[in-house]
Design an enzyme around this catalytic site. Structure first.
Site, PDB file in Angstrom:
ATOM      1  N   GLU A   1      12.798 -11.332 -54.129  1.00 54.79           N
ATOM      2  CA  GLU A   1      11.634 -12.012 -53.557  1.00 54.79           C
ATOM      3  C   GLU A   1      10.818 -12.733 -54.630  1.00 54.79           C
ATOM      4  OE1 GLU A   1      10.078  -8.597 -51.662  1.00 54.79           O
ATOM      5  OE2 GLU A   1      11.532  -8.653 -50.029  1.00 54.79           O
TER       6      GLU A   1
ATOM      7  N   HIS B   1       5.912  -3.171 -54.979  1.00 58.49           N
ATOM      8  CA  HIS B   1       7.140  -3.076 -55.769  1.00 58.49           C
ATOM      9  C   HIS B   1       6.912  -2.312 -57.068  1.00 58.49           C
ATOM     10  CE1 HIS B   1       8.609  -7.075 -53.775  1.00 58.49           C
ATOM     11  NE2 HIS B   1       8.987  -6.023 -53.070  1.00 58.49           N
TER      12      HIS B   1
ATOM     13  N   ASP C   1      11.205  -1.307 -53.653  1.00 58.40           N
ATOM     14  CA  ASP C   1       9.964  -1.115 -52.923  1.00 58.40           C
ATOM     15  C   ASP C   1       9.475   0.298 -53.209  1.00 58.40           C
ATOM     16  OD1 ASP C   1      10.161  -3.577 -51.709  1.00 58.40           O
ATOM     17  OD2 ASP C   1      10.515  -2.816 -49.694  1.00 58.40           O
TER      18      ASP C   1
END
Length: 595
Positions: free
Chosen positions: A341, A531, A365
């Site tokens: 991401e 994260h 995550d």
């Protein structure tokens, strides 16, 4: 020819001619040679080359000698200097005052000559000038003819050197953003000033359409593509297809433009193209694509993916996972910190971790805190061992380095994570066998693709890392040392399937007891973002040392006080409230590369 960042070794002595200087020359040089040998035999650059030091040709007894040594170091990419002395020296006349180097002094703890007195005087001089320098002084008195380096001194020298070499390897390199902001994640909205001012890095921007251009125009090495695709077919076994039996909405069905049976071909091209974007590939020049062959001078990067890409094209999970692993279709090779991401701040967290360890960084995550009570309620079973106080579910949306399987073995046969140059063929195959590639969930990834699916199956010491940006403060660092946990298989299956059973999972238990680490819940509650990145080993102290070099304050850590090693100037802001002192000195000094 590659120019590596180096550490300059400066032997300093009392410059009085007529017996004093002459009696110290040999001892000072032996200290310098021992420090050089320690660093060069212990530390490695990211490509596996042993770290290099440059030893001054003479001892430094005054400013004249210091100037000559400074000239010797010029042009050799000296990122840091370690001055060593067994005696009193002339303070500011012998100190390294080059504004472009990170500094440390090792003062010999002996009674015949006052090395400690010079060390203290030099630190006072550095503090007056506002220059940070690391103070290295052994716990125990040594005899003058003892040429060994005490263990506590070794640890500080190596911590200093590890941090300095990490700083040097980042300087002048690029972080390559492929894409832009992903799903409104603030970390993927790159702060150029942070990279330039604190890390000395450039920021490069590449639109995701560049991948499509290179696929369409075949701007890639066809031999490399065949090799990668064949390796994938032979080694990357497919797992479950979570889409089977689902009556998917028309908007999902018509969004997938690459046929499912062609996904791997597309993914193989995507992987080698992204690598080519980051790094040089002279084969592209041979094909006539000279500009593309030059790469982007990268040391790290990230891929936006969601959603403008993944809504119609195969996701980047394979690329992200394999870039950060210690191997690919060419065998063991240097890892790349590459962020899912395009979370640039987690990409930097990965980079700091891998530069200090030379091991794969695992992007995750920080998904769920599971209390012992919640686990008992949901599964009917109790957590035990390291997990007994609760666990944090570290799970990425399909992409984590395969080293996270912990399937590699050390010399005693224990599961571990390794530097790429220590990875054997058996280690590589074990990591591949411990991973399956599940077809992406079309409801989230309409374009398909495959996610790396595994669980970390060993109890390993690890350090979870996160860089955050706070308006008005700047970058900060969070560190959590702890252990990966092997939990009861029934518990794992129930908890894992409540999230996504196609993604890579690590169960993490932070070490408790320090402020902010009273409970596992507190750690989850204090974490600064969605994260985190973890690496093998308890490296919190090295991260604190590196952060102090970059002038990034640490807002959360569980490193015992006795392991903290920062420049001596930090103690000038107080020795009780260390966190406050950290903020104050980092603010006072400003970024390492402040303009």
């Amino acid at each position: 020819m590659k120019t590596y960042p180096k550490i300059g070794i400066r032997p300093t002595i009392d410059g009085r001619q007529g017996g004093v200087r002459e009696s110290l020359e040999e001892k000072a040089m032996k200290m310098a040679q021992a420090a050089k040998k320690l660093i060069e035999n212990s530390l490695y650059y990211a490509d596996g080359t042993p770290v290099q030091c440059v030893l001054a040709s003479r001892t430094i007894g005054g400013s004249g000698d210091a100037g000559i040594v400074q000239q010797e170091f010029t042009g050799k990419n000296i990122v840091a200097t370690l001055s060593v002395t067994p005696s009193w020296c002339y303070g500011t006349e012998t100190m390294d005052l080059d504004p472009n180097t990170i500094k440390a002094i090792w003062g010999f703890n002996g009674t015949e000559r006052p090395g400690a007195v010079y060390l203290a005087a030099a630190m006072s001089g550095y503090a007056q000038k506002g220059i940070p320098a690391f103070k290295i002084y052994g716990h125990d008195v040594q005899e003058l003819d003892d040429d060994t380096i005490p263990v506590d001194v070794q640890e500080k020298i190596l911590s200093f050197a590890r941090g300095a070499i990490a700083v040097g390897q980042m300087k002048g390199k690029s972080y390559v953003n492929i894409g832009a902001s992903s799903m409104g994640i603030a970390g993927s909205q790159v702060d150029i000033s942070f990279f330039e001012d604190y890390l000395g890095m450039l920021v490069e921007f590449v639109d995701m359409t560049e991948i499509l251009r290179r696929i369409h125009l075949e701007i890639f090495d066809p031999i490399e593509y065949d090799k990668a695709l064949n390796w994938i077919k032979e080694n990357c076994r497919e797992g479950i297809d979570i889409n089977e039996g689902k009556d998917l909405p028309d908007i999902v069905k018509k969004s997938k433009v690459i046929p499912a049976d062609k996904d791997w071909e597309f993914i193989a091209k995507q992987a080698i193209i992204i690598r080519d974007i980051l790094y040089r590939n002279e084969k592209l020049g041979d094909l006539g694509w000279e500009e593309e062959a030059r790469g982007r001078n990268a040391i790290a990067g990230g891929f936006q993916g969601q959603r403008q890409w993944t809504d119609w094209l195969p996701n980047g999970d394979f690329t992200e996972a394999i870039m950060a692993s210690t191997f690919d279709w060419n065998g063991p090779r240097q890892v790349t910190a590459f962020a899912t991401e395009n979370d640039t701040l987690n990409g930097v967290s990965m980079l700091l971790g891998t530069l200090l360890t030379n091991k794969a960084p695992i992007f995750s995550d920080v998904r769920t805190y599971w209390s012992p009570e919640s686990v008992k309620r949901v599964t009917g079973k109790e957590l035990t061992g390291k997990a007994k106080n609760g666990i944090i579910h570290l799970i990425n949306s399909g992409a984590s380095a395969l080293d996270g399987t912990a399937a590699a073995k050390d010399k005693d046969g224990n599961k571990t994570m390794k530097e790429f140059w220590n990875m054997t063929n058996e280690d590589v195959q074990s990591c591949l066998k411990a991973t399956d590639w599940c077809r992406a969930n079309y409801e989230y990834f309409r374009g398909g693709g495959f996610s790396s699916h595994f669980k970390t199956e060993a109890e390993l010491p690890v350090t979870l890392i996160r860089v955050n940006l706070i308006k008005g403060i700047g970058p900060t660092l969070q560190i959590a040392e702890g252990y990966t946990c092997v939990i009861d298989e029934d518990i794992h299956q129930i908890l894992d399937e409540r999230t996504d059973k196609t993604w890579p999972t690590t169960w993490f238990a932070p070490n408790l007891g320090e402020c902010g680490f009273e409970t596992v819940y507190d750690v989850m509650n204090h974490w600064g973002a969605n994260h985190g990145a973890f690496v093998h080993g308890h490296i919190g102290s090295d991260l604190i040392t590196l952060a102090s070099m970059l002038r990034i304050p640490v807002t959360l850590h569980n490193v015992p006080r006795e392991r903290i090693f920062r420049p001596n100037i930090f103690e000038g802001a107080g020795t009780k409230a260390l966190e406050t002192a950290d903020f104050e000195i980092c603010r006072l000094l400003g970024p390492l590369y402040k303009k």
